[in-house]
Write an enzyme that holds these catalytic residues in place. Sequence first.
Site, PDB file in Angstrom:
ATOM      1  N   LYS A  35       0.841  -1.206   0.000  1.00  0.00           N
ATOM      2  CA  LYS A  35       0.000   0.000   0.000  1.00  0.00           C
ATOM      3  C   LYS A  35       0.870   1.248   0.000  1.00  0.00           C
ATOM      4  O   LYS A  35       2.065   1.173   0.310  1.00  0.00           O
ATOM      5  CB  LYS A  35      -0.908  -0.035   1.234  1.00  0.00           C
ATOM      6  CG  LYS A  35      -0.141  -0.070   2.553  1.00  0.00           C
ATOM      7  CD  LYS A  35      -1.041  -0.407   3.727  1.00  0.00           C
ATOM      8  CE  LYS A  35      -0.250  -0.389   5.027  1.00  0.00           C
ATOM      9  NZ  LYS A  35      -1.042  -0.823   6.172  1.00  0.00           N
ATOM     10  N   ARG A 134     -10.751   0.707  14.286  1.00  0.00           N
ATOM     11  CA  ARG A 134     -10.690   1.360  12.980  1.00  0.00           C
ATOM     12  C   ARG A 134     -11.612   0.663  11.987  1.00  0.00           C
ATOM     13  O   ARG A 134     -12.495   1.263  11.397  1.00  0.00           O
ATOM     14  CB  ARG A 134      -9.228   1.303  12.518  1.00  0.00           C
ATOM     15  CG  ARG A 134      -8.910   1.941  11.228  1.00  0.00           C
ATOM     16  CD  ARG A 134      -7.403   1.953  10.990  1.00  0.00           C
ATOM     17  NE  ARG A 134      -6.863   0.667  10.579  1.00  0.00           N
ATOM     18  CZ  ARG A 134      -5.594   0.475  10.209  1.00  0.00           C
ATOM     19  NH1 ARG A 134      -4.741   1.476  10.214  1.00  0.00           N
ATOM     20  NH2 ARG A 134      -5.185  -0.714   9.845  1.00  0.00           N
ATOM     21  N   HIS A 163      -6.484  -6.623  13.342  1.00  0.00           N
ATOM     22  CA  HIS A 163      -5.254  -5.840  13.270  1.00  0.00           C
ATOM     23  C   HIS A 163      -4.893  -5.367  14.675  1.00  0.00           C
ATOM     24  O   HIS A 163      -5.765  -4.942  15.429  1.00  0.00           O
ATOM     25  CB  HIS A 163      -5.483  -4.645  12.338  1.00  0.00           C
ATOM     26  CG  HIS A 163      -4.219  -3.912  11.959  1.00  0.00           C
ATOM     27  ND1 HIS A 163      -3.078  -4.559  11.520  1.00  0.00           N
ATOM     28  CD2 HIS A 163      -3.922  -2.587  11.947  1.00  0.00           C
ATOM     29  CE1 HIS A 163      -2.144  -3.661  11.256  1.00  0.00           C
ATOM     30  NE2 HIS A 163      -2.622  -2.462  11.515  1.00  0.00           N
ATOM     31  N   ARG A 222       0.976 -10.606   7.509  1.00  0.00           N
ATOM     32  CA  ARG A 222       0.863  -9.416   6.650  1.00  0.00           C
ATOM     33  C   ARG A 222       1.963  -8.404   6.968  1.00  0.00           C
ATOM     34  O   ARG A 222       1.688  -7.288   7.408  1.00  0.00           O
ATOM     35  CB  ARG A 222      -0.493  -8.716   6.882  1.00  0.00           C
ATOM     36  CG  ARG A 222      -1.730  -9.563   6.736  1.00  0.00           C
ATOM     37  CD  ARG A 222      -2.983  -8.675   6.802  1.00  0.00           C
ATOM     38  NE  ARG A 222      -3.030  -7.849   7.989  1.00  0.00           N
ATOM     39  CZ  ARG A 222      -3.742  -8.136   9.095  1.00  0.00           C
ATOM     40  NH1 ARG A 222      -4.482  -9.238   9.149  1.00  0.00           N
ATOM     41  NH2 ARG A 222      -3.712  -7.324  10.121  1.00  0.00           N
ATOM     42  N   CYS A 321      13.231  24.626   1.909  1.00  0.00           N
ATOM     43  CA  CYS A 321      12.250  25.235   1.000  1.00  0.00           C
ATOM     44  C   CYS A 321      11.479  24.125   0.268  1.00  0.00           C
ATOM     45  O   CYS A 321      11.736  22.945   0.465  1.00  0.00           O
ATOM     46  CB  CYS A 321      12.950  26.099  -0.043  1.00  0.00           C
ATOM     47  SG  CYS A 321      14.147  27.251   0.616  1.00  0.00           S
ATOM     48  N   ASP A 323      11.662  23.332  -2.908  1.00  0.00           N
ATOM     49  CA  ASP A 323      12.444  22.636  -3.932  1.00  0.00           C
ATOM     50  C   ASP A 323      13.936  22.554  -3.624  1.00  0.00           C
ATOM     51  O   ASP A 323      14.681  21.929  -4.363  1.00  0.00           O
ATOM     52  CB  ASP A 323      12.290  23.363  -5.272  1.00  0.00           C
ATOM     53  CG  ASP A 323      10.847  23.710  -5.545  1.00  0.00           C
ATOM     54  OD1 ASP A 323      10.020  22.789  -5.488  1.00  0.00           O
ATOM     55  OD2 ASP A 323      10.549  24.898  -5.760  1.00  0.00           O
TER      56      ASP A 323
END
Length: 384
Positions: A35, A134, A163, A222, A321, A323
């Site tokens: 994921k 959840r 989980h 998992r 910053c 970039d």
Amino acid sequence: MRGTRAIIHINNFKHNINQIKTFINPGVKLCVAVKANAYGHGAAECATAALECGADFLAIATVDEGRELREKGIKAPLLMLSLCSPEEVSQAVTLNITPLVFDSEYIELFAKEAVAQKKQGYRVHLAVDTGMGRIGCLPEEAAGLAKEIASTGILVQEGTCTHFALSDDKSPKGIDFTEEQFKAFKMAIDGIRKAGLNPGLCHCANSAATLDHPEMQLDMVRPGIIVYGYYADEVSKEYLEQKGTPLDLLPVMTLETQISSIRWFEKGKSVGYGRTWKAEEETNIAVLPIGYGDGWLRRFSQLGVPVAIGGKSYPIRGRICMDQCMVDIGKDTGSIKRWDKVILFGDEKDGALQTADNIAALTGTISYEITSCITSRVPRIFTL
Ligand SMILES: *Cc1c(COP(=O)(O)O)cnc(C)c1O
């Protein structure tokens, strides 16, 4: 190609999976979590490598992630760990994505769509909430929902899962809570069996539980973070070392960039937005073409994350910053040249002096977030 890039070592990835396999009980299936673009590492490439190492399932979070894998030719079962919206259900079924279900409405959505697409025996897994809060039904509701799945006449319950919320916590409290969750999960499974139904593949172990609680591996594990080369937490690492079963994990991602210019700074000259840093003496500042737009987060500079150039560590100055960011290389202009490579984190074989774990420790987060946040602007270079 940009000098800023993430090197993805597929051999390290495979090495990690093979290491983990030595911890997996015989006959236990392997579902590798890919994921969030494989925690930032590149979903399709990692999925392919995982399948080459014998993974049985791949875990995704969204239908779009599933579509990307299917478009790239991945045929393996895809287990979708999060809920999708009703509008996505038809795509999900077209792509043969296996959802986690746990309530009547969602079961009905998938059943209707499976009927519409004439997919008899469409596979779903029943999720049980044993303490994560959840996703999942209450343990005592599991048998009833298993019955609902069966009574659709078209869906098949291929598995049942839960989980853990605290499996990476090795304090007595943490271990107790995980054991309570496990007990509640087994109760739910028993309930399903007593109702004369088949819970299918029972699975609950993430990375931490796979390593530390072998009895919790059940029919499938998992793991996620460990396949990318990081323990779920530092404690887990110490715990395994104490038990005499350390794991040799290698970081899969190395993040690198290149010095785009070197600028001489006189005493008192400031660098960057907010002028948060001023040279206390003459120095040289190397400008790096990487910033928070690449996932090199702005708060890293305040929290003292360094970078490596030529095997030596240098501090970031001023604010990062979007970039670019700026690094103080002092008087090292003899050894450091413009266009030299800079290693931000990763495998020490690439010259890294820190891992995503070290950065996470400095910045109050976890390695998961460091690698997942590297944005799509950073090209992934896949090497063996
Ligand atoms: C992400 C996830 C995993 C993998 O977790 P790691 O801590 O990375 O091993 C396993 N199961 C579920 C339900 C998840 O959401």
